[in-house]
Write a protein that holds these residues in place. Structure first.
Motif, PDB file in Angstrom:
ATOM      1  N   ALA A 149      18.766   5.649 -45.194  1.00  0.00           N
ATOM      2  CA  ALA A 149      17.647   6.229 -44.196  1.00  0.00           C
ATOM      3  C   ALA A 149      16.705   5.081 -44.227  1.00  0.00           C
ATOM      4  CB  ALA A 149      17.289   7.590 -44.740  1.00  0.00           C
ATOM      5  N   LEU A 150      16.073   4.770 -44.995  1.00  0.00           N
ATOM      6  CA  LEU A 150      14.941   3.594 -45.135  1.00  0.00           C
ATOM      7  C   LEU A 150      15.480   2.281 -44.516  1.00  0.00           C
ATOM      8  CD1 LEU A 150      13.023   4.506 -48.218  1.00  0.00           C
ATOM      9  CD2 LEU A 150      12.553   5.204 -46.149  1.00  0.00           C
ATOM     10  N   HIS A 151      16.683   2.164 -44.451  1.00  0.00           N
ATOM     11  CA  HIS A 151      17.146   0.686 -43.942  1.00  0.00           C
ATOM     12  C   HIS A 151      17.822   1.019 -42.570  1.00  0.00           C
ATOM     13  CE1 HIS A 151      16.516  -0.457 -48.031  1.00  0.00           C
ATOM     14  NE2 HIS A 151      16.505  -1.728 -47.597  1.00  0.00           N
ATOM     15  N   ARG A 152      17.793   2.171 -42.102  1.00  0.00           N
ATOM     16  CA  ARG A 152      18.156   2.423 -40.629  1.00  0.00           C
ATOM     17  C   ARG A 152      17.436   1.859 -39.644  1.00  0.00           C
ATOM     18  NH1 ARG A 152      18.673   7.784 -41.071  1.00  0.00           N
ATOM     19  NH2 ARG A 152      16.978   8.345 -39.867  1.00  0.00           N
ATOM     20  N   PRO A 153      17.652   0.858 -38.634  1.00  0.00           N
ATOM     21  CA  PRO A 153      16.831   0.582 -37.843  1.00  0.00           C
ATOM     22  C   PRO A 153      15.950   1.693 -36.876  1.00  0.00           C
ATOM     23  CG  PRO A 153      18.922  -0.547 -37.434  1.00  0.00           C
ATOM     24  CD  PRO A 153      19.124   0.780 -38.488  1.00  0.00           C
ATOM     25  N   LEU A 154      14.871   1.083 -36.555  1.00  0.00           N
ATOM     26  CA  LEU A 154      13.917   2.143 -35.804  1.00  0.00           C
ATOM     27  C   LEU A 154      13.985   1.579 -34.026  1.00  0.00           C
ATOM     28  CD1 LEU A 154      11.497   3.992 -35.484  1.00  0.00           C
ATOM     29  CD2 LEU A 154      10.075   1.942 -36.017  1.00  0.00           C
ATOM     30  N   LEU A 197       7.606  -1.043 -47.919  1.00  0.00           N
ATOM     31  CA  LEU A 197       8.416  -1.397 -46.620  1.00  0.00           C
ATOM     32  C   LEU A 197       8.569  -3.104 -46.773  1.00  0.00           C
ATOM     33  CD1 LEU A 197       7.071   0.191 -43.520  1.00  0.00           C
ATOM     34  CD2 LEU A 197       9.315   0.242 -44.628  1.00  0.00           C
ATOM     35  N   ASP A 198       9.672  -3.507 -46.581  1.00  0.00           N
ATOM     36  CA  ASP A 198       9.853  -5.093 -46.792  1.00  0.00           C
ATOM     37  C   ASP A 198       9.728  -5.640 -45.378  1.00  0.00           C
ATOM     38  OD1 ASP A 198      10.866  -4.761 -49.277  1.00  0.00           O
ATOM     39  OD2 ASP A 198      12.761  -4.471 -48.608  1.00  0.00           O
ATOM     40  N   PRO A 252      14.508  -3.977 -37.056  1.00  0.00           N
ATOM     41  CA  PRO A 252      15.120  -3.658 -38.455  1.00  0.00           C
ATOM     42  C   PRO A 252      14.145  -3.058 -39.283  1.00  0.00           C
ATOM     43  CG  PRO A 252      14.608  -5.965 -37.874  1.00  0.00           C
ATOM     44  CD  PRO A 252      14.473  -5.159 -36.931  1.00  0.00           C
ATOM     45  N   LEU A 253      14.366  -2.260 -40.103  1.00  0.00           N
ATOM     46  CA  LEU A 253      13.676  -1.609 -41.272  1.00  0.00           C
ATOM     47  C   LEU A 253      14.014  -1.856 -42.587  1.00  0.00           C
ATOM     48  CD1 LEU A 253      12.234   1.642 -40.101  1.00  0.00           C
ATOM     49  CD2 LEU A 253      10.923  -0.497 -40.073  1.00  0.00           C
ATOM     50  N   ALA A 254      13.445  -2.111 -43.592  1.00  0.00           N
ATOM     51  CA  ALA A 254      13.783  -2.432 -44.816  1.00  0.00           C
ATOM     52  C   ALA A 254      12.949  -1.883 -45.838  1.00  0.00           C
ATOM     53  CB  ALA A 254      14.420  -3.693 -45.147  1.00  0.00           C
TER      54      ALA A 254
END
Length: 183
Positions: free
Chosen positions: A126-131, A64-65, A139-141
């Motif tokens: 999918a992994l960059h879709r916000p939570l 996770l960034d 934001p997720l990255a």
């Protein structure tokens, strides 16, 4: 005579229950309590089996960034929610084609049987879709490193993990020591 048989069966029953409890504890130890993904030990056994049986297998490392910033800014509950979301998205992406695991912290791993049929762009999306958490959109990255096992001189899990790790840090734009590659 029946009393002697019953007396002999009591210790056997005790051992059977004890064995069942130990088996359950061992299985639980191979699952991360927060995400439900396999821990390093549980995932490694499955990954090694997959690599032996599937020549087109690939290993992925996901980090996770900016996780520390998210955790510090929005709290540990938000951090936990992010870890759970990433685990669910990675598990869903793997589906029947692979197995996901959590190595610890914000680092995840996956092995897929056939990278040619896996949609890496879909995983990235999918992994960059916000939570959505507590009424906020966080934001997720994530950075993803991959290694196709067939490209290794010897198809060993440790080498695949090392190559995926190097690819992941290259994707982050920095080396393992945290310096930019041009320095």
């Amino acid at each position: 005579m029946e009393a002697h048989i019953a007396a002999a069966l009591v210790p056997l029953l005790g051992w059977a229950v004890h064995g069942s409890v130990l088996t359950h504890r061992l299985a639980a130890a191979r699952r991360d309590p927060l995400t439900g993904l396999h821990t390093r030990a549980g995932w490694t056994a499955r990954a090694e089996h997959c690599i032996r049986r599937h020549p087109a297998a690939a290993v992925l490392l996901v980090d996770l960034d900016h996780f520390k910033t998210l955790n510090d800014t929005h709290g540990h509950a938000a951090g936990d929610a992010a870890l759970i979301a990433v685990a669910d998205r990675l598990r869903t992406w793997c589906g029947r084609n692979g197995t996901a695991g959590r190595l610890g912290g914000d680092e995840f791993v996956a092995v897929v049987r056939d990278m040619t049929t896996a949609d890496l762009d879909a995983l990235t999306t999918a992994l960059h879709r916000p939570l959505n958490h507590a009424g906020m959109s966080l934001p997720l990255a994530a950075s993803i490193g991959t290694c196709r096992v067939a490209e290794l001189p010897v198809p060993a899990l440790s080498d695949a993990l090392a190559a995926a790790d190097a690819a992941m840090y290259a994707a982050k734009g920095r080396s393992r020591r945290g310096t930019h590659p041009s320095h």
